[in-house]
Write an enzyme that holds these catalytic residues in place. Structure first.
Site, mmCIF file in Angstrom:
data_model
loop_
_atom_site.group_PDB
_atom_site.id
_atom_site.type_symbol
_atom_site.label_atom_id
_atom_site.label_comp_id
_atom_site.label_asym_id
_atom_site.label_seq_id
_atom_site.Cartn_x
_atom_site.Cartn_y
_atom_site.Cartn_z
ATOM 1 N N ALA A 123 -78.674 55.415 23.646
ATOM 2 C CA ALA A 123 -78.606 56.354 24.755
ATOM 3 C C ALA A 123 -77.168 56.733 25.080
ATOM 4 O O ALA A 123 -76.852 57.899 25.353
ATOM 5 C CB ALA A 123 -79.278 55.752 25.984
ATOM 6 N N TYR A 172 -77.355 51.311 23.591
ATOM 7 C CA TYR A 172 -76.304 51.851 22.728
ATOM 8 C C TYR A 172 -76.675 53.249 22.254
ATOM 9 O O TYR A 172 -75.854 54.172 22.274
ATOM 10 C CB TYR A 172 -76.098 50.915 21.550
ATOM 11 C CG TYR A 172 -75.059 51.366 20.550
ATOM 12 C CD1 TYR A 172 -73.711 51.114 20.769
ATOM 13 C CD2 TYR A 172 -75.420 52.010 19.371
ATOM 14 C CE1 TYR A 172 -72.748 51.514 19.852
ATOM 15 C CE2 TYR A 172 -74.476 52.411 18.445
ATOM 16 C CZ TYR A 172 -73.142 52.162 18.689
ATOM 17 O OH TYR A 172 -72.198 52.551 17.782
#
Length: 243
Positions: free
Chosen positions: A154, A152
């Protein structure tokens, strides 16, 4: 001549979700006509709605083609879609238990879907004389201390990069593109680990979690005529936690 951006309608992607619904309502209060793009109907009846799976390239292209033919280019685009996989206890799925297909799904929901909308609607706004776009990222993109998981974080970091790229490319055409990165927002429907949320709250100088309406206020400014110069930025709305 094309209508100025403030007079044209707004598209809210993910507008049936918790944050998206708050943003859509705030824009309606401000006098905007709002069109929600999402898999499910908006919470408030009477809102214009196009049903679309936002990660499906073909479905998005068809929906946007129809929207542009029927209504022309929007004056504002708000991207509120997002998802983080959780276990049954409300904790983020540990990284060593996230298979590649789940990682890719998180990227598709949080990042690829934003790109599919930006690449079509921002050029359309530019051709119509300008507009405003806001993508909802996350404070998780700016710290390793995240309760949401690496996939998430990233994906939301990618959203911040899209904001900068589209702002630079389309700024000369009158389109201002920004991001909003909320910290933890109070939502009883989110299955977050209570202990993790309590620890998170202790790190917030403001002493509490954020509210959806507070985030909607920031979004409303960024897509309003009052925003005449701010672009390429991600505004972190987290009560000071990352300060």
């Amino acid at each position: 001549m094309s209508a100025p951006a403030p007079e044209r309608y707004a598209v809210v992607a993910g507008g049936s979700g918790f944050l998206g619904a708050a943003a859509a309502e705030r824009l309606r209060v401000d006098g905007r006509e709002v069109v929600v793009l999402d898999r499910v109907a908006p919470r408030r009846p009477g809102t214009a709605w196009a049903q679309v799976e936002l990660t499906d390239e073909t479905a998005v292209a068809q929906a946007l083609d129809g929207l542009l033919r029927e209504r022309g280019a929007p004056g504002a685009l708000v991207l509120c879609q997002g998802w983080s996989p959780k276990g049954g206890d409300g904790r983020a799925v540990p990284e060593d238990q996230v298979p590649p297909e789940l990682f890719r799904r998180v990227l598709d929901v949080n990042l690829t879907s934003c790109y599919l909308l930006l690449r079509t609607l921002v050029p359309a706004m530019a051709a119509a004389g300008g507009g405003r776009a806001v993508a909802v990222g996350s404070a998780a993109a700016h710290t390793g201390r995240t309760t949401a998981g690496a996939a998430y974080a990233a994906a939301k970091a990618g959203v911040a990069s899209l904001v900068r790229t589209f702002a630079v490319r389309y700024g000369p055409d009158g389109v201002l593109v920004n991001g909003v990165a909320p910290g933890k927002v109070a939502n009883p429907a989110w299955p977050d680990d209570p202990e993790a949320v309590a620890r998170y709250r202790e790190q917030i100088p403001a002493g509490r979690l954020g509210e959806a309406d507070e985030l909607a206020d920031v979004i409303a400014f960024l897509v309003s005529p009052r925003n005449t110069y701010l672009t390429g930025q991600t505004v972190i709305v987290d009560g000071g936690r990352l300060a």
